[in-house]
Motif scaffolding. Structure first.
Motif, PDB file in Angstrom:
ATOM      1  N   LYS A   1      -0.031  -9.906  -3.980  1.00 53.02           N
ATOM      2  CA  LYS A   1       1.547  -9.583  -4.658  1.00 53.02           C
ATOM      3  C   LYS A   1       1.285  -8.481  -5.597  1.00 53.02           C
ATOM      4  O   LYS A   1       2.403  -7.745  -6.648  1.00 53.02           O
ATOM      5  N   VAL A   2       0.704  -8.963  -6.677  1.00 52.94           N
ATOM      6  CA  VAL A   2      -0.356  -8.305  -8.173  1.00 52.94           C
ATOM      7  C   VAL A   2      -0.939  -6.835  -7.050  1.00 52.94           C
ATOM      8  O   VAL A   2      -1.418  -6.588  -6.482  1.00 52.94           O
ATOM      9  N   TYR A   3       0.038  -6.337  -8.761  1.00 51.65           N
ATOM     10  CA  TYR A   3      -0.454  -4.616  -7.663  1.00 51.65           C
ATOM     11  C   TYR A   3      -2.239  -4.121  -8.583  1.00 51.65           C
ATOM     12  O   TYR A   3      -2.214  -3.942 -10.014  1.00 51.65           O
ATOM     13  N   PHE A   4      -2.456  -3.462  -7.317  1.00 56.95           N
ATOM     14  CA  PHE A   4      -3.886  -4.116  -7.616  1.00 56.95           C
ATOM     15  C   PHE A   4      -3.929  -2.131  -7.779  1.00 56.95           C
ATOM     16  O   PHE A   4      -5.844  -2.302  -7.613  1.00 56.95           O
ATOM     17  N   ILE A   5      -4.111  -1.209  -7.135  1.00 56.92           N
ATOM     18  CA  ILE A   5      -4.288  -0.133  -7.727  1.00 56.92           C
ATOM     19  C   ILE A   5      -4.954   0.067  -9.417  1.00 56.92           C
ATOM     20  O   ILE A   5      -4.120   0.171 -10.321  1.00 56.92           O
ATOM     21  N   GLY A   6      -5.756   1.097  -8.622  1.00 51.49           N
ATOM     22  CA  GLY A   6      -6.148   1.629 -10.338  1.00 51.49           C
ATOM     23  C   GLY A   6      -7.643   1.688 -11.119  1.00 51.49           C
ATOM     24  O   GLY A   6      -8.017   1.581 -11.807  1.00 51.49           O
TER      25      GLY A   6
END
Length: 335
Positions: free
Chosen positions: A238-243
């Motif tokens: 669920k950790v936001y991975f983008i970037g």
């Protein structure tokens, strides 16, 4: 399964709105999924398959979704297409990544490559929605020999950060990941079915009731003793991975892709980059592309679940166009 090689063809730059003319083979056929398991060493990836024939097609779902995401598109696919919709690690019925393994698209790319090697697919059409399309972009650029054509639903360019912001963003990511790792070790939350449907709709901001229930059929399981449902996904995912790449990095990845490309963009979909960055990304995709199509159509981010027929029609038209390209390539290779 033997696949026809792709050979160079003049780039076609098509940027059009979706038309109401229906594909002549549009038919919602009755069929059943076949559940599949793929041992990739550290664990098992699971998914579902339909159809048979020499043409292979792999479906990759979005962030926190699962293999059910293409349930409403699959009935329209030709019978001679062997279609596999795969659960990413930590999603649906697939095993979770081992402890301390970081969830992000690069890990998913490695898992998909191992899965394709295991089942012997060396040429296939790749269909991705959202995060699945991000994984597809990376996979297609890194393993161009595998992918005959790539189809993206509501992703053109992911979020990116300037290099000077990497340290701050990575710290945010790791702190959230470690927090979720602790939470994942605790007993799972139990939800009432209607409550979970409502939370899924609200959280997505793009699903309707039907789409939410389709995803939850595979994304949740019933706990009889607790009289409710728990989510099957790994909380660490669920950790936001983008970037993790700069805008320049994504541009170079896009330039490395030369196979036929189809982008289906929801008019009310998600936007992860500025208009200038998206324009530059599309230009990079088109640079050496053998065949290029871009469609915009009404709908939100999950338009393949809320408006499946027009999305399926775009895909069928694209497959037909690619077949002529592939046939030309096969003839060239013989001559």
């Amino acid at each position: 399964m033997p696949q026809s090689p792709v050979h160079a063809q003049e780039n076609k730059d098509q940027q059009v709105q979706y038309s109401q003319e229906h594909h002549p083979k549009m038919e919602n056929k009755a069929w059943e999924w076949e559940e599949i398991e793929i041992d990739i060493g550290w664990g098992t990836l699971r998914g579902k398959a339909k159809g048979s024939g020499s043409q292979c097609m792999l479906g990759l779902h979005g962030w926190l979704d699962n293999a059910n995401t293409f349930d409403l598109i699959a009935p329209f696919l030709p019978e001679d297409v062997r279609f596999i919709s795969l659960d990413f690690p930590g999603h649906g019925h697939s095993d979770h990544f081992p402890p301390a393994f970081i969830y992000d698209p690069r890990g998913y790319v490695g898992s998909v490559k191992k899965a394709m090697t295991t089942i012997g697919w060396n040429r296939f059409i790749l269909l991705g929605h959202s995060m699945g399309a991000v994984v597809g972009i990376i996979y297609t650029s890194v393993f161009p020999e595998d992918v005959e054509a790539f189809i993206s639903i509501d992703i053109i360019k992911p979020t990116s950060y300037a290099p000077e912001k990497y340290a701050t963003q990575y710290k945010k990511y790791f702190l959230q990941y470690l927090d979720n790792e602790k939470k994942a070790a605790q007993p799972a939350l139990v939800y009432d079915e209607e409550e979970l449907v409502r939370k899924t709709i609200e959280g997505s901001k793009s699903l309707d009731d039907r789409g939410a229930r389709i995803l939850l059929q595979r994304g949740a399981r019933r706990i009889e003793e607790a009289e409710g449902l728990i989510l099957t996904r790994d909380l660490r995912a669920k950790v936001y991975f983008i970037g993790f790449l700069s805008s320049e990095g994504w541009i170079e990845i896009a330039k490395a892709i030369t196979c036929p490309l189809l982008f289906i963009k929801a008019k009310e979909g998600h936007t992860y980059s500025s208009a200038e960055e998206i324009k530059a990304m599309l230009s990079a995709f088109k640079q050496d592309c053998k065949h290029y199509c871009y469609y915009e159509m009404p709908g939100k981010h999950h338009l393949h679940l809320t408006h499946p027929k027009p999305v399926a029609e775009c895909i069928l038209n694209f497959i037909d166009e690619c077949k002529s390209i592939l046939q030309t390539g096969a003839n060239d290779s013989v001559n």
